[in-house]
Scaffold this active site. Sequence first.
Site, PDB file in Angstrom:
ATOM      1  N   CYS A   1      68.300  51.734  21.621  1.00 31.31           N
ATOM      2  CA  CYS A   1      68.232  50.257  21.366  1.00 31.31           C
ATOM      3  C   CYS A   1      69.772  49.419  20.835  1.00 31.31           C
ATOM      4  CB  CYS A   1      67.316  49.387  20.922  1.00 31.31           C
ATOM      5  SG  CYS A   1      67.500  47.136  21.375  1.00 31.31           S
TER       6      CYS A   1
ATOM      7  N   ASN B   1      72.708  39.971  25.248  1.00 32.29           N
ATOM      8  CA  ASN B   1      71.213  39.659  23.750  1.00 32.29           C
ATOM      9  C   ASN B   1      71.479  40.308  22.754  1.00 32.29           C
ATOM     10  OD1 ASN B   1      68.515  41.431  23.867  1.00 32.29           O
ATOM     11  ND2 ASN B   1      69.141  41.734  26.071  1.00 32.29           N
TER      12      ASN B   1
ATOM     13  N   ILE C   1      68.587  40.057  20.215  1.00 27.26           N
ATOM     14  CA  ILE C   1      67.495  39.686  19.943  1.00 27.26           C
ATOM     15  C   ILE C   1      66.691  40.656  18.850  1.00 27.26           C
ATOM     16  CG2 ILE C   1      64.745  39.287  20.471  1.00 27.26           C
ATOM     17  CD1 ILE C   1      67.097  37.966  22.174  1.00 27.26           C
TER      18      ILE C   1
ATOM     19  N   ASN D   1      61.209  54.373  22.335  1.00 25.64           N
ATOM     20  CA  ASN D   1      62.583  53.414  22.446  1.00 25.64           C
ATOM     21  C   ASN D   1      63.804  54.286  21.265  1.00 25.64           C
ATOM     22  OD1 ASN D   1      64.962  52.272  22.376  1.00 25.64           O
ATOM     23  ND2 ASN D   1      64.061  50.070  21.914  1.00 25.64           N
TER      24      ASN D   1
ATOM     25  N   LYS E   1      56.639  45.275  24.658  1.00 26.46           N
ATOM     26  CA  LYS E   1      58.259  44.767  23.555  1.00 26.46           C
ATOM     27  C   LYS E   1      57.944  46.674  22.755  1.00 26.46           C
ATOM     28  CE  LYS E   1      59.903  41.026  20.996  1.00 26.46           C
ATOM     29  NZ  LYS E   1      61.672  41.646  22.238  1.00 26.46           N
TER      30      LYS E   1
ATOM     31  N   ILE F   1      67.775  52.654  33.154  1.00 23.56           N
ATOM     32  CA  ILE F   1      68.477  52.015  32.201  1.00 23.56           C
ATOM     33  C   ILE F   1      67.997  51.622  30.988  1.00 23.56           C
ATOM     34  CG2 ILE F   1      70.491  53.688  33.047  1.00 23.56           C
ATOM     35  CD1 ILE F   1      71.769  50.774  33.185  1.00 23.56           C
TER      36      ILE F   1
END
Lengths: 39, 322
Positions: free
Chosen positions: B152, B91, B93, B149, B67, B212
Site C-alpha cells: 500500500c 485516493n 485513505i 498487504n 479492508k 495490481i
Amino acid sequence: MACGFGACFGCVAPTKSGYVRLCVDGPVLDATELEAVLE
Amino acid sequence: MTAAGRNNGAASRRERRADGDDAVGFCGLRLAHPIINASGTFDAIAARRVFGDALLDRFPFAAFVTKTVTLEPRAGNPPPRLWELAGGLLNSIGLPNKGLSGFLESDLPQLADLPVPLIVNVMGSTPREFGALVQAVAERREVAALELNVSCPNVKTGLDIGADPRALRSLLGRVRPLTDKPLLVKLTPNTTDVAGTAKSAEEGGADAVSLINTLRGMALAPQTGEPWLGGVTGGVSGPAIRAVALAQVYAVREAIEIPIVGMGGVQSGRDALNLLNAGADLVAVGSESFRDPAAGSRVARELAAGRSISPEIPQTAGFSAT
C-alpha cells in the site's frame, strides 16, 4: 464522495471521537462533537 | 513454464463452461464464481446497515476480502482523501481500521455472517508485526485465507516490502510457517519488476498473488498549487489502470505457477474475461463497487453470459437502500 454507502472512507469528518463517515454516520452530526468547525 | 501457466487457466475456464457451472476452485476453496472484491473497496458491515439482509441474500462477491487490518488502530489520513481523475480515482485513505483486537472482537463476528469465504487482509510495519497478525487471524475458524498487504503506497512507514524481492522472501519465511491456511500476497505495481516480486512470493511459499494494487499518483489543488490530498500522494485506481493491470498480470503469469487474483479497473464481464485470458484465476472488482454496489454480481453475470454491458450505463438494479 466516491461510494455513498460506507465503503470508500472518502467522506470522513473529524469529530472528538475520531473520523466519522458522513454517508453512513451522518450527514447530520452533533455540532458539539465536531473538531474545528469554525476557523 | 510460460505456456503451461496460461494453459492451466484456459483449461479450468473450459472446464467451467463444459459443466455449465460458474464455480471455481481457488487454493482449496470452492467459490461460486470467479469474482471477488479488492481489499478496501467494500465494507460489508456498513453495506449491511445500508442494504439490510438483501446484502446477504445477494452478496456480490464469491469471497470477501476485508479492508487491511493493522496491529494497532489507525485513524487514517486527514481529508481530503479523494480526487476524481479522467477514467479513475485518486485516493489517500490511509488504512483506517480498529486494529487487530478491535477487528477480532467487533468485526470478525459480523463478517462471519457473510455467505462466502472470508479472506482477511493484514499489514504490519515490521515482519514481527506481520507474524503477530497472521498468527492471531489465522487461528480463527471464521477465516478461510489471509492476504498480506505488502504494497500500500499510502502509509508513511517507509515500508515497501512488496517492491523488494529479498525483503518479501524474508517476510514469507517468517509468516509462512505460522499457518496452513492459504496465504495471498498483494503485489505492488510500483516497481520495475513485478514478475520478480511475484517469483519471490512463490518461492517464499505464498499460495497465490493478487495484483495490481493502486499506482502512486498525486493531484494539486487548482487554487493553491499545493498537494490536494491530506496524505500528499495517493493511489490511482479505476478504468485508467486497466491496461497496466493486464500487462502486469500477463508478466506475472509468465513467471509463476501459483494462482493469480487479477484486478485493476474492472467494470464489466469483458474486463474480467481479459484478465482471465491474461492469466488470472480469479478477478477482483474494486473502485467500480463505489459506483455500483452490486457490481460484483453484475460482472460475474456478464462473464458467465459471455457478454458485456456497457459500463457507461450504471447497472444498479442489484440493491436498494433499506
